[in-house]
Design an enzyme around this catalytic site. Structure first.
Site, short mmCIF file in Angstrom:
data_model
loop_
_atom_site.label_atom_id
_atom_site.label_comp_id
_atom_site.label_asym_id
_atom_site.label_seq_id
_atom_site.Cartn_x
_atom_site.Cartn_y
_atom_site.Cartn_z
N CYS A 257 -42.99 8.47 29.24
CA CYS A 257 -42.46 9.31 28.16
C CYS A 257 -40.94 9.28 28.08
CB CYS A 257 -42.96 10.75 28.35
SG CYS A 257 -44.75 10.83 28.44
N HIS B 256 -37.40 18.46 27.09
CA HIS B 256 -38.63 17.69 27.17
C HIS B 256 -39.79 18.60 26.77
CE1 HIS B 256 -41.14 14.37 28.26
NE2 HIS B 256 -41.75 15.03 29.23
N GLU C 169 -38.16 22.30 34.29
CA GLU C 169 -37.03 21.97 33.42
C GLU C 169 -36.10 23.17 33.26
OE1 GLU C 169 -36.10 19.65 29.22
OE2 GLU C 169 -38.13 20.39 29.58
N LYS D 132 -41.48 19.49 20.33
CA LYS D 132 -42.87 19.09 20.62
C LYS D 132 -43.85 20.19 20.25
CE LYS D 132 -42.12 15.75 24.40
NZ LYS D 132 -40.67 15.87 24.64
N HIS E 268 -46.69 15.72 21.74
CA HIS E 268 -46.00 14.82 22.67
C HIS E 268 -46.30 13.38 22.28
CE1 HIS E 268 -44.00 13.15 25.93
NE2 HIS E 268 -44.62 13.70 26.94
N PHE F 122 -44.10 10.17 33.43
CA PHE F 122 -44.93 9.89 34.60
C PHE F 122 -44.28 8.77 35.41
CE2 PHE F 122 -49.37 11.25 32.81
CZ PHE F 122 -48.96 12.57 32.84
#
Length: 416
Positions: A165, A305, A316, A337, A342, A401
């Site tokens: 991502c 994010h 975060e 998002k 996402h 990831f």
């Protein structure tokens, strides 16, 4: 001296709009892109909704034969690149700029997954001879950058970034360096993804990574809310034209914003979970600030994010408070998002474009679907609607990831 890098064009194909204008309008209207999956029969899936790109016609950007051969992620890439190139005034060529001074870097977390699943089905049902000769070239993740470079005869730096991502944020950061360091004068950079497929949905669902609010898809993506239960899978593409500032001025093209910093790091912690203390995210933000020669107090907005997963949003938030101290409570930390879902490898580019617009327009989209405060997430997330305020500097975060972390810093363009 390091050269300055302007953003002179944007292209967006998203679940809430088929171009930058419609996407921006939908963001300000608080429109959710989530709904029941229509790209395949999801009736046997545990998660039956996603943020799909709707009413997209690839033949608006390419001929029928090319559209039929190209995987959906390539169609999105070519379409968003065409929009960005057109806005930057480059649709008729690069003028006096040598082709070797124009490059393309496009990220994708997975590449042509729809085509992979389709061709694997043909292999099993009809045998090897029925697998398309276009399968491999149209599946591999680097082909988005390759096809865009071919379309525009861009012969400069050309490759793909694959970091889950963070893929398109890496693409933009590396393209930024290519321009800043003198390797290119113009870069087409961004990301593309199309992963609303049976295998991908089943895989993420098996991991328990996605929201399971099948009865209320539009409210499922709720970043920083206490009731968040996972991300909503999205698809789309974002593209930026990055151009050496004096080069852009000479061409007389309007400047959307200025990219001024790029930070990256690794969690080195877990395949899928972020470092709980936010150390990797903190490092990426610190590197971006240092690269841009900024103090934490120079920043007004962070496009987080903000995936709507329990682990990401709290980690975060911790990282932001560690980097910004008391100033963290003066920031707006939004997550678009909540509306786009996402979009995986395309997220960094889509959110980079949105962040440039926030700086340019002084309007911050809401983070929708807020119902209950989470004590671990105690910053200003624009949960109560659009916020109008000047934004001189924005950061945008992307985490992937494998523990990949990227932060980009964008400054409002001011000719003075």
């Amino acid at each position: 001296m390091k050269r300055r890098v302007a953003i002179t064009g944007v292209g967006l194909i998203t679940p809430i709009g088929l171009d930058p204008g419609s996407t921006w309008d939908a963001l300000l209207a608080g429109t959710s892109g989530a709904g029941p999956i229509t790209l395949f029969d999801a009736s046997d899936q545990s998660v039956r909704f996603a943020c799909e790109v709707k009413d997209f016609d690839p033949e608006n950007y390419m001929d029928r034969k090319e559209a039929r051969r190209a995987d959906r992620f390539l169609q999105f890439a070519l379409a968003s690149a065409a929009q960005a190139v057109d806005e930057a005034g480059l649709a008729n060529g690069f003028g006096e700029t040598p082709e070797g001074r124009v490059g393309v870097i496009i990220g994708s977390g997975i590449g042509g997954l729809p085509l992979l699943e389709e061709q694997h089905g043909k292999l099993l049902a009809k045998g090897p001879s029925r697998v398309s000769p276009f399968f491999i070239p149209m599946f591999i993740a680097d082909m988005a950058a390759g096809m865009v470079s071919m379309k525009y005869s861009a012969r400069g730096p050309n490759y793909a970034t694959v970091s889950a991502c963070s893929s398109s944020a890496h693409a933009i950061g590396l393209a930024f360096r290519s321009v800043r360091n003198g390797e290119a004068d113009i870069m087409i950079a961004g990301g593309t993804e199309s992963t609303v497929t049976p295998l991908c949905v089943a895989g993420f669902a098996s991991m328990k990574a996605m929201s399971t609010r099948n009865d209320d898809p539009e409210a499922a993506s709720r970043p920083f809310d206490a009731g968040r239960d996972g991300f909503v899978l999205g698809e789309g593409a974002g593209m930026l034209i990055l151009e050496e500032l004096e080069h852009a001025k000479t061409r007389g093209v309007p400047i959307i914003g200025e990219l001024i910093g790029f930070g990256q790091s690794a969690d080195a912690h877990h395949m899928t979970a972020p470092a709980p203390d936010g150390s990797g995210a903190r490092s990426a933000m610190e590197h971006a600030l240092a690269d841009a020669d900024l103090e934490p107090t120079d920043v007004q907005y962070i496009n987080a994010h903000g995936t709507s997963t329990p682990a990401n949003d709290s980690a975060e938030t911790t990282a932001i408070k560690d980097v910004f101290g008391d100033h963290a409570y003066d920031l707006v930390v939004g997550s678009t998002k909540s509306m786009t879902g996402h979009t995986l490898g395309a997220a960094g580019a889509i959110e980079g474009a949105i962040s440039a617009y926030v700086c340019q327009r002084g309007v911050i989209p809401a983070t929708i679907n807020f119902e209950e405060a989470d004590p671990a997430c105690d910053l200003e997330y624009a949960h109560h609607g659009v916020i109008e305020r000047p934004v001189a500097v924005a950061l945008t975060n992307s985490f992937g990831f494998g523990g990949h972390n990227v932060c980009l810093a964008i400054r409002r363009w001011d000719e003075n």
